[in-house]
Design an enzyme around this catalytic site. Structure first.
Site, PDB file in Angstrom:
ATOM      1  N   ARG A 105       0.828  -1.202   0.000  1.00 29.60           N
ATOM      2  CA  ARG A 105       0.000   0.000   0.000  1.00 29.60           C
ATOM      3  C   ARG A 105       0.861   1.250   0.000  1.00 29.60           C
ATOM      4  O   ARG A 105       1.758   1.390   0.838  1.00 29.60           O
ATOM      5  CB  ARG A 105      -0.921   0.022   1.224  1.00 29.60           C
ATOM      6  CG  ARG A 105      -2.201  -0.742   1.028  1.00 29.60           C
ATOM      7  CD  ARG A 105      -3.227  -0.408   2.088  1.00 29.60           C
ATOM      8  NE  ARG A 105      -2.768  -0.670   3.447  1.00 29.60           N
ATOM      9  CZ  ARG A 105      -3.460  -0.364   4.540  1.00 29.60           C
ATOM     10  NH1 ARG A 105      -4.621   0.215   4.441  1.00 29.60           N
ATOM     11  NH2 ARG A 105      -2.976  -0.634   5.735  1.00 29.60           N
ATOM     12  N   THR A 109      -1.504   7.375  -0.478  1.00 30.27           N
ATOM     13  CA  THR A 109      -2.795   7.195  -1.148  1.00 30.27           C
ATOM     14  C   THR A 109      -3.564   5.988  -0.621  1.00 30.27           C
ATOM     15  O   THR A 109      -4.772   5.870  -0.840  1.00 30.27           O
ATOM     16  CB  THR A 109      -2.600   7.018  -2.655  1.00 30.27           C
ATOM     17  OG1 THR A 109      -1.906   5.789  -2.893  1.00 30.27           O
ATOM     18  CG2 THR A 109      -1.797   8.170  -3.239  1.00 30.27           C
ATOM     19  N   ASP A 201      -0.868  -5.071  12.638  1.00 34.77           N
ATOM     20  CA  ASP A 201      -0.357  -5.415  11.308  1.00 34.77           C
ATOM     21  C   ASP A 201      -0.124  -6.924  11.241  1.00 34.77           C
ATOM     22  O   ASP A 201       0.766  -7.460  11.917  1.00 34.77           O
ATOM     23  CB  ASP A 201       0.950  -4.669  11.034  1.00 34.77           C
ATOM     24  CG  ASP A 201       1.429  -4.856   9.607  1.00 34.77           C
ATOM     25  OD1 ASP A 201       1.799  -6.000   9.247  1.00 34.77           O
ATOM     26  OD2 ASP A 201       1.441  -3.880   8.837  1.00 34.77           O
ATOM     27  N   ASP A 204       3.509  -8.069  10.175  1.00 30.72           N
ATOM     28  CA  ASP A 204       4.495  -7.888  11.235  1.00 30.72           C
ATOM     29  C   ASP A 204       4.341  -8.934  12.336  1.00 30.72           C
ATOM     30  O   ASP A 204       5.328  -9.459  12.862  1.00 30.72           O
ATOM     31  CB  ASP A 204       4.370  -6.487  11.849  1.00 30.72           C
ATOM     32  CG  ASP A 204       4.974  -5.410  10.955  1.00 30.72           C
ATOM     33  OD1 ASP A 204       5.829  -5.741  10.115  1.00 30.72           O
ATOM     34  OD2 ASP A 204       4.574  -4.235  11.084  1.00 30.72           O
TER      35      ASP A 204
END
Length: 210
Positions: A105, A109, A201, A204
């Site tokens: 990503r 944006t 996340d 992660d």
């Protein structure tokens, strides 16, 4: 054919999800839970796979039994977090082929940028399951499904563990023909594009990189 969103509320999935969300869950346990949840979700998501009746001989006599028929299966994890779901599914369907799509990503944006793609040669002939633990903005999932459609795939399903309403809305609008399987739909996305309450996340926490 119109797709739909399936929220899997099976007690085993929900129990494992509760441990997965906990910030104190270790990397090892988190990784194992993602794989286990993927396996349980696969069991439900493949419920409509076609079968055919054949006759075999058991040690006691002849028997009419059912086996999988028709299209073969392929799983396509979205790198890198989607890798955590692969082994759990391969334990159930060891003959499935595995493709890979690398997307990240753009932090400004929040839109997906493709950096890697490798697919089985016969991907268009297979029933394809796209894997990504988190359906947040829906950008990566939408891009992955679009890419597979460009490859000629006509039978695609999306498997995610946790989704945000924004992601569900986007995939439903961009690809209304796709069935989406999730274990939970959470409250919303925060300003950083994370699902709330979510689990942080996923990449992660699977790979211990944070």
């Amino acid at each position: 054919m119109a797709g739909s969103v399936h929220v899997m509320d099976h007690p085993l999935i929900q129990h494992k999800l509760s441990v997965l969300r906990d910030k104190n869950t270790s990397v090892k346990e988190f990784r194992e839970l993602v794989s286990e949840i993927a396996s349980l979700m696969c069991f439900e998501a493949t419920r409509d796979m076609p079968t055919e009746e054949i006759e075999i001989e058991t040690p006691v006599g002849m028997a009419k039994v059912k086996r999988l028929a028709g299209k073969k299966m392929a799983i396509v994890p979205i790198l890198r977090a989607g890798l955590g779901m692969v082994d759990g599914i391969l334990q159930l369907v060891p003959s499935a082929k595995v493709g890979h799509i690398g997307l990240y990503r753009n932090p400004e944006t929040l839109e997906p940028v493709e950096y890697y793609c490798k697919m089985p040669k016969d991907i268009a002939e297979r029933e394809v399951y796209v894997l990504d633990p988190m359906l947040a903005t829906g950008g990566s999932a939408t891009a992955a499904v679009s890419f597979l459609k460009n490859y000629g795939c006509k039978h695609i399903k999306l498997m995610c563990i946790i989704a945000a309403p924004e992601g569900v809305k986007r995939i439903s609008e961009d690809h209304p023909d796709i069935d989406v399987f999730v274990a939970a739909v959470d409250s919303h996305l925060n300003d950083h594009g994370y699902i709330v309450p979510g689990l942080g996340d996923a990449g992660d926490r699977i790979f211990g990189t944070k």
